[in-house]
Scaffold this motif. Structure first.
Motif, PDB file in Angstrom:
ATOM      1  N   HIS A  91      50.051  10.064  46.377  1.00  0.00           N
ATOM      2  CA  HIS A  91      50.951  10.263  45.125  1.00  0.00           C
ATOM      3  C   HIS A  91      51.368   8.784  43.845  1.00  0.00           C
ATOM      4  CE1 HIS A  91      53.356   8.636  48.172  1.00  0.00           C
ATOM      5  NE2 HIS A  91      53.883   8.574  47.260  1.00  0.00           N
ATOM      6  N   HIS A  93      55.060   7.341  42.125  1.00  0.00           N
ATOM      7  CA  HIS A  93      55.972   6.923  42.276  1.00  0.00           C
ATOM      8  C   HIS A  93      56.176   8.240  40.895  1.00  0.00           C
ATOM      9  CE1 HIS A  93      56.246   4.424  45.122  1.00  0.00           C
ATOM     10  NE2 HIS A  93      56.217   5.443  46.019  1.00  0.00           N
ATOM     11  N   GLU A 100      56.183  -0.288  46.582  1.00  0.00           N
ATOM     12  CA  GLU A 100      56.742   0.450  47.806  1.00  0.00           C
ATOM     13  C   GLU A 100      55.545  -0.118  49.022  1.00  0.00           C
ATOM     14  OE1 GLU A 100      55.751   3.903  48.129  1.00  0.00           O
ATOM     15  OE2 GLU A 100      55.945   4.172  50.363  1.00  0.00           O
ATOM     16  N   HIS A 139      49.297   5.695  45.479  1.00  0.00           N
ATOM     17  CA  HIS A 139      48.486   5.427  46.786  1.00  0.00           C
ATOM     18  C   HIS A 139      48.408   6.439  48.092  1.00  0.00           C
ATOM     19  CE1 HIS A 139      52.797   4.742  46.115  1.00  0.00           C
ATOM     20  NE2 HIS A 139      52.963   5.472  46.881  1.00  0.00           N
TER      21      HIS A 139
HETATM   22 ZN    ZN Z   1      55.023   6.014  47.799  1.00  0.00          ZN
END
Ligand code: ZN
Ligand code: M6P
Length: 195
Positions: A91, A93, A100, A139
């Motif tokens: 996904h 963000h 992250e 990611h």
């Molecule tokens: Zn994420």
């Protein structure tokens, strides 16, 4: 002034990644992401044989709000669909400029990332690796080893998950097994994004 919430501990089992309390558990089987794999014949055979569990995420219950830090563990099981390793959906963000961190506890993985212009990057995941995913990179985590890939993740409370672009276009790279070793190759099904 915002409500003052109580500090709290969660117990993370460093061996298998399970959280106590378990929090919000997300379970993904092959049927939840069947279009994401290359070999649709292999997908169908696996679905006919019982729809394997690909990964589980345990989310600590933290509000999805700015200022908070969401955290969770993911367990990606070992296995392949054809010669493509089991992996997460992946996904961006929703608030795309948020980062992250992944701390790998167990197993071997490849963290595949992709920027909005199609550029890709990979990092090895291994016990003790602390992977930094900067803002603006989608990611996906791929288990390239024989045991579960277990990692702990932390990200801003207001980051959100945007699956749409990846579901539609995929990643530009795929991770395949060649003589049991992982190789990162161009995704023949990648839909080039022209923005
Ligand atoms: Zn994420
Ligand atoms: C990591 C984090 C989670 C994510 C999970 C599974 O633990 O990035 O936010 O939900 O991986 O990945 P996905 O949501 O792409 O299926």
């Amino acid at each position: 002034m915002a409500t003052l919430r109580q500090p709290f501990n969660t117990h993370l089992n460093l061996g298998n990644g399970v959280l106590v309390p378990e929090g919000v558990k997300v379970v993904r089987h092959l049927s939840d992401m069947k279009d994401m794999y290359q070999d649709q014949g292999a997908v169908q055979r696996l679905l006919d044989n019982g729809d394997p569990l690909i990964y589980v995420v345990y989310n600590v219950e933290v509000p999805e709000e700015a200022g908070e830090l969401r955290h969770c563990t993911s367990i990606v099981y070992p296995g392949r669909v054809g010669n493509e390793f089991f992996m997460t959906k992946g996904h961006f963000h929703s608030k795309v400029g948020t980062a992250e961190i992944y701390l790998t506890l167990r197993g071997r993985g490849i963290l595949l990332m992709q920027a909005q212009d199609g550029r890709t990057a990979t990092l090895d995941m291994f016990p003790g690796s602390v992977s930094y995913i900067p803002p603006y990179w989608a990611h996906r985590s791929i288990n390239v080893g024989p045991e579960p890939l277990v990692f702990f993740a932390v990200y801003p409370g207001d980051a959100g998950h945007n699956y749409g672009v990846i579901e539609e276009k995929g990643f530009a790279k795929v991770v395949l097994a060649q003589d049991d070793a992982p190789v990162v190759v161009d995704n023949p099904r990648y839909v080039c994004r022209r923005t």
